[in-house]
Design an enzyme around this catalytic site. Structure first.
Site, PDB file in Angstrom:
ATOM      1  N   GLY A 143      -1.884  -4.755  -3.385  1.00  0.00           N
ATOM      2  CA  GLY A 143      -0.525  -5.112  -3.784  1.00  0.00           C
ATOM      3  C   GLY A 143      -0.503  -6.538  -4.315  1.00  0.00           C
ATOM      4  NE  ARG A 144      -0.202 -11.286  -0.036  1.00  0.00           N
ATOM      5  CZ  ARG A 144       0.961 -11.564   0.562  1.00  0.00           C
ATOM      6  NH1 ARG A 144       1.744 -12.479   0.057  1.00  0.00           N
ATOM      7  NH2 ARG A 144       1.319 -10.941   1.668  1.00  0.00           N
ATOM      8  CD  GLU A 156      -3.230   2.248   1.194  1.00  0.00           C
ATOM      9  OE1 GLU A 156      -2.950   1.326   2.005  1.00  0.00           O
ATOM     10  OE2 GLU A 156      -3.144   3.444   1.483  1.00  0.00           O
ATOM     11  CB  CYS A 174      25.433 -22.093   5.046  1.00  0.00           C
ATOM     12  SG  CYS A 174      26.435 -22.697   3.691  1.00  0.00           S
TER      13      CYS A 174
HETATM   14  C1  LIG Z   1       1.424  -3.770   2.560  1.00  0.00           C
HETATM   15  C2  LIG Z   1       0.386  -2.731   2.495  1.00  0.00           C
HETATM   16  C3  LIG Z   1      -0.589  -2.766   1.507  1.00  0.00           C
HETATM   17  C4  LIG Z   1      -0.696  -3.873   0.492  1.00  0.00           C
HETATM   18  O1  LIG Z   1      -1.077  -5.087   1.031  1.00  0.00           O
HETATM   19  P1  LIG Z   1      -1.445  -6.303   0.060  1.00  0.00           P
HETATM   20  O2  LIG Z   1      -1.785  -7.386   0.983  1.00  0.00           O
HETATM   21  O3  LIG Z   1      -0.249  -6.587  -0.755  1.00  0.00           O
HETATM   22  O4  LIG Z   1      -2.600  -5.860  -0.772  1.00  0.00           O
HETATM   23  C5  LIG Z   1      -1.509  -1.734   1.461  1.00  0.00           C
HETATM   24  N1  LIG Z   1      -1.476  -0.722   2.359  1.00  0.00           N
HETATM   25  C6  LIG Z   1      -0.543  -0.658   3.331  1.00  0.00           C
HETATM   26  C7  LIG Z   1      -0.558   0.480   4.266  1.00  0.00           C
HETATM   27  C8  LIG Z   1       0.407  -1.658   3.431  1.00  0.00           C
HETATM   28  O5  LIG Z   1       1.316  -1.606   4.409  1.00  0.00           O
END
Ligand SMILES: *Cc1c(COP(=O)(O)O)cnc(C)c1O
Length: 419
Positions: free
Chosen positions: A277-278, A275, A344
């Protein structure tokens, strides 16, 4: 590696000068590079070549823009979603339901129903209570919901406390010591096809060691569960790989990560889900902004006041995060500045005492590494409206999310007639 570079003295995204996007769309604006997204997707996939059966499910919360999701769908990615809204987006981007994993500690009944309606590939259950509820809903339809049980391995991911998710005191998953009992109970429910376990220990991890420790614990649990008679066919290893936000940060490469995973999981005989993301989206985007004015005369360095603010990019205010800040047309001169937005709150500070390109009012600049946890965390605080997003592809670009002006947000508000 990304596709943001100086060409003839002007910062480009691929072949598009950022000056052109600023002119046509205005600032602030997030700018993503398709070639960079594709490169990161490819590198991640190639890193996992040693893993035979897998699904790579992009963590939608990192960047839920439909066009970004479409790029990743075309790369063969599925989606990891944490809300009904994200689920709808993943489907709208063309992701196959069976390639969607639903994570999250607080899925509502309506969200569980939505996942069942759409026939998603997997629910990652975070508590016994959630497991029972899902089983009941699925059984009422005569179905068995495909599911994994999320484990909390009690491992310190050595990242920022707000994005650490695998320590015993965090709200996520089922503590390892209770995993067996919980699994026994839920696996027996008619409405569940409980087929394995899931783990995700945190984000922006700069070291493989905590991940390996967590995966090793999962491996032991898989053995225990099998010994107890359970059939384990799936393990979800989550996301979390870090990206370099500043010089000197050296996150593990996807290849190094993949090699570690292949080694640790080689005898598991399961289908693995990832999974990320970043690591896919982070360095594929920048936040383009214009200097409103430079304010001098305080005790310290001048304040470079930009037209982006903490509502557009929350990470510095939220986590004290660093984003590189560079001029779109650097003169070669340098300055030391406090870089702030117009909001602000003192928290609306992107950087303090930062050595950066010399800037004056009207200059354009970018915050780098804004492709993940950037626009997705935006708010309309201070009635600033929502920041637009643009996707570059070679020498063309498209606005992939309109600016939502403050007036449009106001249009959704009502003053009751008794006032
Ligand atoms: C946020 C999240 C990810 C992704 O995390 P990254 O650091 O962006 O790779 C994957 N799995 C779950 C369950 C998450 O909450």
């Amino acid at each position: 590696m990304d596709h943001f570079a100086l060409k003839n003295g002007v910062l480009h995204a691929e072949d598009v000068p950022l000056t052109r996007i600023a002119e046509e769309v205005g600032t602030p604006v997030y700018v993503y590079s398709r070639a960079t997204l594709e490169r990161h997707a490819r590198v991640f996939r190639e890193g996992l070549e040693g893993v035979p059966h897998k699904l790579i499910a992009f963590a939608v919360k990192a960047n839920p823009n439909l066009a970004v999701l479409k790029v990743l769908q075309q790369q063969g990615f599925g989606a990891d979603v944490v809300s009904g809204g994200e689920l709808i987006r993943a489907l709208a981007a063309g992701m196959a339901p069976e390639m969607i994993v639903f994570s999250g500690v607080g899925k509502t009944r309506a969200e569980l129903e939505l996942g069942l309606d759409k026939g998603i590939g997997q629910f990652n259950i975070e508590s016994r209570e959630e497991g029972r509820e899902l089983a009941e809903l699925a059984a009422a339809r005569g179905e068995r919901a495909p599911a994994c049980l999320r484990i909390n391995p009690d491992v310190d991911a050595k990242t920022h406390e707000k994005i650490s998710t695998g320590k015993a005191e965090n709200k996520f998953g089922i503590p390892m010591v209770h995993a067996r009992e919980a699994y026994d109970e839920l696996a027996a429910l008619e409405g569940l096809n409980l087929r394995g376990v899931a783990v995700h220990i945190g984000s922006q991890l700069l070291d493989l060691e905590p991940l390996e420790t967590a995966f090793a614990k999962v491996g032991t649990l898989v053995e225990d569960l099998r010994a107890a008679g359970h059939t384990i066919t799936h393990v979800d290893l989550g996301g979390g790989l870090g990206v370099p936000y500043r010089a000197g940060e050296n996150p593990p490469s996807p290849a190094g990560y993949g090699a570690m995973v292949a080694r640790v999981t080689k005898d598991w005989g399961v289908h693995l889900t990832f999974e990320p993301g970043r690591v896919i989206a982070g360095n594929a985007g920048v936040l383009l902004t214009q200097v409103v004015r430079v304010k001098r005369g305080g005790n310290g360095p001048p304040f470079v006041i930009v037209d982006a603010a903490m509502n557009d990019l929350a990470r510095p205010a939220l986590y004290g995060a660093w984003h590189d800040f560079i001029a779109v047309e650097p003169s070669g001169e340098r300055m030391t500045a406090n870089i702030v937005g117009p909001i602000c709150e003192t928290g609306d500070t992107f950087a303090r005492d930062r050595e950066c390109d010399a800037l004056v009012a009207g200059d354009l600049a970018v915050f780098r590494t804004g492709g993940a946890y950037g626009a997705t965390m935006a708010s309309s605080y201070n009635s600033r409206g929502f920041v637009p997003e643009a996707l570059v592809d070679g020498d063309r670009f498209a606005v992939v999310a309109d600016r939502i002006p403050a007036a449009a947000i106001m249009d959704a508000e009502r003053v009751p007639d008794w006032l």
